[in-house]
Design a protein around this motif. Structure first.
Motif, short mmCIF file in Angstrom:
data_model
loop_
_atom_site.label_atom_id
_atom_site.label_comp_id
_atom_site.label_asym_id
_atom_site.label_seq_id
_atom_site.Cartn_x
_atom_site.Cartn_y
_atom_site.Cartn_z
N ARG A 1 7.41 -5.29 -2.91
CA ARG A 1 6.78 -4.18 -2.24
C ARG A 1 7.17 -3.44 -1.56
NH1 ARG A 1 3.10 -2.30 -5.91
NH2 ARG A 1 3.58 -3.80 -7.26
N ARG B 1 9.26 -0.15 -1.10
CA ARG B 1 8.11 1.20 -0.56
C ARG B 1 9.89 1.63 0.80
NH1 ARG B 1 4.58 -2.24 1.02
NH2 ARG B 1 2.71 -1.97 0.12
N GLU C 1 1.56 2.05 -5.19
CA GLU C 1 0.57 1.58 -3.67
C GLU C 1 -0.78 0.73 -4.69
OE1 GLU C 1 1.18 0.69 -1.48
OE2 GLU C 1 2.65 2.19 -1.44
#
Length: 687
Positions: free
Chosen positions: A163, A167, A180
């Protein structure tokens, strides 16, 4: 499908902070393509929970999609296998603007309403058209996983690390957005989602690696019980639909739904229902209802209900919508869709007495090699060879799948048999692989074509079969085949058979049909025989080969089988069919050199599969045909196939005449020698 509008590749972008972070992540360098990966699925949990180390995310009301960018090519894939790139061009364009040209993402495409909530009806309106109408609300791609990037396989990293990379990749993009999560507080988040009237929550272990299929690392908590059902019939007035679910052996009747089915929705599918009408039910245990008209299961309906007892039907069902991104065979009842375990038996039974290698050892081998083996098995019908008592016991072939002990999550596909359609196994995950080995399977044989297009193979094979010839002659011919392919600028790959020979494969990417692939393979085979007439032959009759290596091109026929890469063989030493680098083809090579004892460690050491390009690379056939014609003209007595690549990209045109040095036997319509002897079932599958 390839997108038409993309920004040019920017080398400065390719060396961005994202690429540096991927290189520093520790992910192994391994080429991964869309065909190599599958969806990780969530198990339904009875209630939400609060737990450290877990992330909780919104369950989006959208279409689950994998997205791949490879250079200037961008592809999308539904769970059902189709590519919706044309329906969502703004998503494709946004993916092309990301600061990398090599990645595979997992997420959901969503269309939001005026209040900013995901609207499935708006999304479905987009998906049902060939391209979005003018003024249609835009779609967004909410991504939550990064499966590969910059030539590295990120699936083994923790979700938290994947993750972080995600991002970096999506920062500042308006259409591709990173999800998120809410950490730890699953119960509070679930209550908030419930108050907003949304679909539910998915909980994920932050420290877990990616695992295709359903498991405990991802768990979903839904506001309502919701299921997918195959539509198998309807009332004459289209006021209600007859439903069924798939249980591995076929469809089972699951009741009717009428509530929520608006006339507009019913009229939208009326034509398709009429086109697939049938005289009787396509499912087990149908009701005796004269008002029902039966249809082949082609549509999938999403239905909300209160509860569902195994002995009955869903209680208080309400129709929600038709699902264009699901297949009827994916419609499993809830008590079957969540189960994904194998009941192993006789794990200590010795299957290779000379080596002390047990059934349990073989299962552990296949589980360890699965990341490399599964790309070749996915989306292909399989032939199993079962050895319930080990390699020296009785064995038998199994083409037809089915039986009371086949789990619902094991995929099968209907194939034409001698007496009508029969189901065959398809292996798409490590659980299915383990299940099939638990049945007693040792080697796996597979089609060269995929289920979606059985008439067009992925490769052309030259099977170098020595029989009584020295293996040194096989190596000589393999090196000659490499030189021939390099002269023709043909991509080419090689693997051991694990038994006695070598397999040289040329990727075709479904540009030829099987008959033309036979003709193409025959030209290559005869060219090798012309170069080495003292050690090579294309003579099918074993007695007539005179201890020469048989260059078999007939394995390119429809339904012919290839032993799968990494497949174990029922021979002492536990040899496996092993992909090779070309610099390994030389003195010291033996077809049984690589075994189940060392294959996983070898692949970890290599870091990437040298054979994997056979699934994705493709020659430009116009140029190949021109170079092939020039090559044959220089040698004088061979002829190239008639015709050339058509506008559809497939090799077409008339049939070519027989090759001159095969004139002693008449040619078949495909340019291959006719079969000798009576037609009947083979005692052994081809190599």
């Amino acid at each position: 499908m390839t997108a038409s509008r993309r920004p040019p590749r920017n080398r400065s972008v390719a060396s961005s902070a994202f690429r540096l972070a991927v290189e520093e992540s520790g992910a192994p360098r391994r080429e991964v393509r869309l065909a190599d990966v599958d969806f990780q699925l969530a198990t339904r949990a009875p209630r939400p929970f609060t737990r450290s180390g877990w992330w909780f995310e919104l369950k989006y009301d959208g279409y689950r999609i994998l997205a791949e960018r490879h250079g200037q090519q961008i592809r999308l894939r539904y769970r059902g296998g189709s590519d919706p790139s044309a329906q969502f061009p703004e998503v494709v364009e946004a993916l092309g603007a990301l600061p990398s040209d090599d990645f595979i993402l997992d997420g959901e495409v969503v269309v939001e309403d005026s209040e900013g909530k995901p609207s499935f009806s708006l999304l479905q309106g987009r998906a049902q058209r060939a391209r979005p109408p003018r003024g249609a609300p835009p779609a967004s791609y909410w991504v939550f996983d990064l499966l590969a990037a910059e030539g590295r396989d990120t699936r083994g990293l923790s979700l938290a690390r994947r993750r972080e990379l995600l991002r970096l990749l999506t920062a500042g993009n308006e259409r591709v957005r990173c999800v998120e999560p809410v950490e730890t507080e699953g119960e509070a988040f679930f209550e908030a989602v419930k108050q907003m009237g949304l679909e539910g929550v998915v909980g994920k272990r932050a420290d877990a690696a990616h695992h295709a299929g359903r498991g405990g690392d991802w768990q979903k908590f839904v506001i309502h019980q919701v299921g997918d059902f195959a539509v198998v019939g309807h009332t004459r007035d289209l006021a209600s639909l007859a439903l069924a679910t798939w249980d591995g052996d076929g469809f089972a009747y699951a009741g009717r739904v009428g509530s929520g089915l608006a006339p507009r929705e019913a009229s939208r599918v009326e034509r398709e229902l009429a086109a697939h009408r049938r005289p009787g039910p396509p499912c087990r245990n149908p009701p005796r209802d004269r008002d029902l008209l039966w249809v082949d299961p082609t549509l999938v309906a999403e239905v909300r209900y209160k509860e569902w007892d195994r002995e009955g039907s869903p209680r208080a069902p309400v129709f929600c919508r038709f699902r264009d991104d699901r297949r009827p065979e994916q419609c499993l009842p809830p008590w079957r869709s969540e189960e994904r375990s194998v009941s192993y038996v006789n794990l200590d039974k010795v299957w290779w007495p000379e080596d002390g290698f047990t059934k349990g050892d073989l299962i552990r081998y296949y589980q360890a090699i699965a990341p490399w083996m599964l790309p070749y098995l996915r989306d292909r019908p399989l032939m199993l060879t079962r050895f319930p008592d080990g390699i020296h016991g009785e064995s038998f072939f199994q083409k037809q799948a089915g039986g009371p002990h086949v789990p619902s999550w094991v995929r099968t596909v209907q194939m034409e048999g001698d007496e009508g359609p029969i189901p065959q196994f398809v292996c798409e995950d490590v659980e299915t692989l383990s299940f099939l080995v638990n049945l007693g399977t040792i080697p796996f044989h597979l089609w060269s074509a995929r289920i979606a297009d059985l008439d067009h193979p992925d490769w052309c094979i030259l099977d170098l079969d020595p029989k009584t010839a020295p293996f040194e002659h096989v190596i000589t011919l393999a090196i000659a085949a490499r030189a021939l392919c390099e002269e023709l600028e043909l991509p080419h790959f090689i693997k051991t058979s694990g038994s006695s020979g070598l397999h040289v494969l040329v990727p075709l990417e479904r540009q030829l049909d099987h008959d033309t692939a036979i003709g193409f393979g025959q030209v290559l085979a005869e060219a090798l025989v012309q170069q080495h007439p003292d050690i090579a032959t294309t003579e099918r009759v074993v007695r007539a080969r005179r201890s020469k290596v048989y260059v078999d091109y007939l394995q390119n026929g429809r339904g012919k089988l290839l032993v799968a890469p990494f497949s174990a063989r029922p021979l002492p030493g536990v040899p496996v069919s092993m992909p090779l680098r070309w610099d390994e083809v030389g003195p010291g090579l033996h077809p049984r050199k690589f075994t189940a004892l060392d294959a996983p460690a070898r692949m970890e050491r290599l870091g990437s599969d040298p054979f994997l390009g056979v699934l994705g690379e493709a020659p430009t056939l116009v140029g190949v045909l021109s170079r092939l014609q020039a090559y044959l003209e220089r040698r004088g007595n061979l002829q190239a196939p008639v015709g050339g690549p058509t506008r559809t990209g497939r090799w077409g045109g008339g049939r070519r005449p027989p090759l001159s040095n095969s004139a002693e036997r008449p040619a078949s319509p495909a340019g291959a020698a006719p079969r000798s002897g009576p037609r009947g079932r083979r005692r052994r599958p081809p190599r």
